[in-house]
Write a protein that holds these residues in place. Sequence first.
Motif, PDB file in Angstrom:
ATOM      1  N   VAL A 280       0.841  -1.195   0.000  1.00 34.83           N
ATOM      2  CA  VAL A 280       0.000   0.000   0.000  1.00 34.83           C
ATOM      3  C   VAL A 280       0.879   1.248   0.000  1.00 34.83           C
ATOM      4  O   VAL A 280       2.115   1.156   0.054  1.00 34.83           O
ATOM      5  N   ARG A 281       0.209   2.380  -0.110  1.00 25.34           N
ATOM      6  CA  ARG A 281       0.895   3.641   0.161  1.00 25.34           C
ATOM      7  C   ARG A 281       0.218   4.260   1.365  1.00 25.34           C
ATOM      8  O   ARG A 281      -0.986   4.104   1.551  1.00 25.34           O
ATOM      9  N   VAL A 282       1.002   4.947   2.141  1.00 20.06           N
ATOM     10  CA  VAL A 282       0.456   5.683   3.274  1.00 20.06           C
ATOM     11  C   VAL A 282       0.610   7.160   2.964  1.00 20.06           C
ATOM     12  O   VAL A 282       1.708   7.636   2.675  1.00 20.06           O
ATOM     13  N   MET A 283      -0.525   7.862   2.954  1.00 19.05           N
ATOM     14  CA  MET A 283      -0.473   9.282   2.619  1.00 19.05           C
ATOM     15  C   MET A 283      -0.496  10.144   3.862  1.00 19.05           C
ATOM     16  O   MET A 283      -1.325   9.948   4.744  1.00 19.05           O
ATOM     17  N   VAL A 284       0.430  11.093   3.917  1.00 23.34           N
ATOM     18  CA  VAL A 284       0.451  12.094   4.988  1.00 23.34           C
ATOM     19  C   VAL A 284       0.627  13.455   4.336  1.00 23.34           C
ATOM     20  O   VAL A 284       1.544  13.653   3.527  1.00 23.34           O
ATOM     21  N   ARG A 285      -0.267  14.399   4.636  1.00 23.57           N
ATOM     22  CA  ARG A 285      -0.139  15.749   4.081  1.00 23.57           C
ATOM     23  C   ARG A 285       1.055  16.458   4.725  1.00 23.57           C
ATOM     24  O   ARG A 285       1.362  16.219   5.912  1.00 23.57           O
ATOM     25  N   PRO A 286       1.729  17.334   3.969  1.00 24.69           N
ATOM     26  CA  PRO A 286       2.938  17.990   4.497  1.00 24.69           C
ATOM     27  C   PRO A 286       2.730  18.677   5.847  1.00 24.69           C
ATOM     28  O   PRO A 286       3.609  18.627   6.710  1.00 24.69           O
ATOM     29  N   GLN A 287       1.552  19.285   6.042  1.00 26.32           N
ATOM     30  CA  GLN A 287       1.326  20.000   7.310  1.00 26.32           C
ATOM     31  C   GLN A 287       1.107  19.045   8.477  1.00 26.32           C
ATOM     32  O   GLN A 287       1.085  19.473   9.625  1.00 26.32           O
ATOM     33  N   ASN A 288       0.932  17.754   8.191  1.00 22.92           N
ATOM     34  CA  ASN A 288       0.744  16.771   9.259  1.00 22.92           C
ATOM     35  C   ASN A 288       2.004  15.969   9.546  1.00 22.92           C
ATOM     36  O   ASN A 288       1.988  15.052  10.370  1.00 22.92           O
TER      37      ASN A 288
END
Length: 374
Positions: A280-288
Amino acid sequence: MSSSSLTVQGLAKRYGDFVALAPTDLVVADGEFLTLLGPSGSGKTTLLSLLAGLVPPDEGSVRIGAQDVTYAPPYERDIGVVFQNYALFPHMTIEENIAFPLKMRKVAAAEAKKQARAALEMVHLPHIAGRYPRELSGGQQQRVALARCMVYKPSIILMDEPLGALDKKLREHMQLEIKRLHREMGTTVVYVTHDQEEAMTMSDRICLMNAGRIEQLGTPADLYFRPRTLFVADFLGESNLLPAALGTRVGDEAEIRLGSDGIPGRALANGQDLPAGSAVRVMVRPQNLGVARPAGDGVPGVRGRVSDVMVTGSLTKVYMEPLDRALPPLVAAFPTRNEADAIRIDDVLALSWNSRDAVVIPDAAASAGAAKAA
Ligand SMILES: Nc1ncnc2c1ncn2[C@@H]1O[C@H](COP(=O)(O)OP(=O)(O)OP(=O)(O)O)[C@@H](O)[C@H]1O
Ligand SMILES: [Mg+2]
């Protein structure tokens, strides 16, 4: 179903062999503001044209409230339309253009004139009432088209990039006017834009389209924080997408192992029903994405070497190369602070995030590979 909802079932449009819109289901609630977003050629205008009755579908149906309008002509649909090409009547003055829908609805001439004038005030063009469309700039024509659509207060309005030709300030003013009309009149709006920020700020829900299909439909926060596919994650804003192996489920979260080092962590399972071990990919937004000086050498966690620091006014962006080479470059963003604890190029930082701010997304390439192997 109340009278100003739109219900689309199995609606499809082909041009020869080319599928402009694959069979699509969609319900727009009465009074909802729905935005169609997506790359050029993804089928936004096609869907809008089918709703307006400007082109006939190959399959499926369109209902307004309970009424089937699939093959009804545009003028029988009580739908206001503002399209990419503004299509003003060339032989009428601007005021006559705007008053025209009122005249068609048998509004008395003096009243129609008054309302047309008010609509021109709203789009900041009171001084051009007596001109002809050819005497206007593109942006002015666009605003007149908006005024003409809004003046008779249709219960459903379809807009295809209605603010595309306007500069930022006018655009923001018109965004507010459209939202106000929507709120005050309870108008159902289907809106097309290329501008993500506009879509995020104006919409109750966003329908993200890709290659003639709906890729994901949800609130702006759903799409931004809980994208279901890599396409959605990529399309909306900046994102970090870390390759990982899925572990066991823990409530609505899943254990994950990141990169080739298998760094343990957790992320929202995001409603994905994948077996443990899936790529899978795990997505994290830059501000998080949090960055800190590593606590010590033995402490586990993702480490990154700073490759660039950019102060973009109120935000500082830190670009990093993870020490685990299986992980892609990452970016963190946080409010610009004082210089005292400045981060410098080549610093090694420990990265962290709250498991609620990380979401699991199926790795399209990996699952396509798995499907092929099966
Ligand atoms: N009359 C037509 N004949 C053939 N192909 C068409 C026709 N109208 C649209 N298409 C094709 O259908 C696809 C979808 O077009 P559509 O206009 O819906 O895209 P869009 O999402 O509105 O794009 P844009 O953001 O550029 O306006 C495009 O590939 C387009 O070339
Ligand atoms: Mg279009």
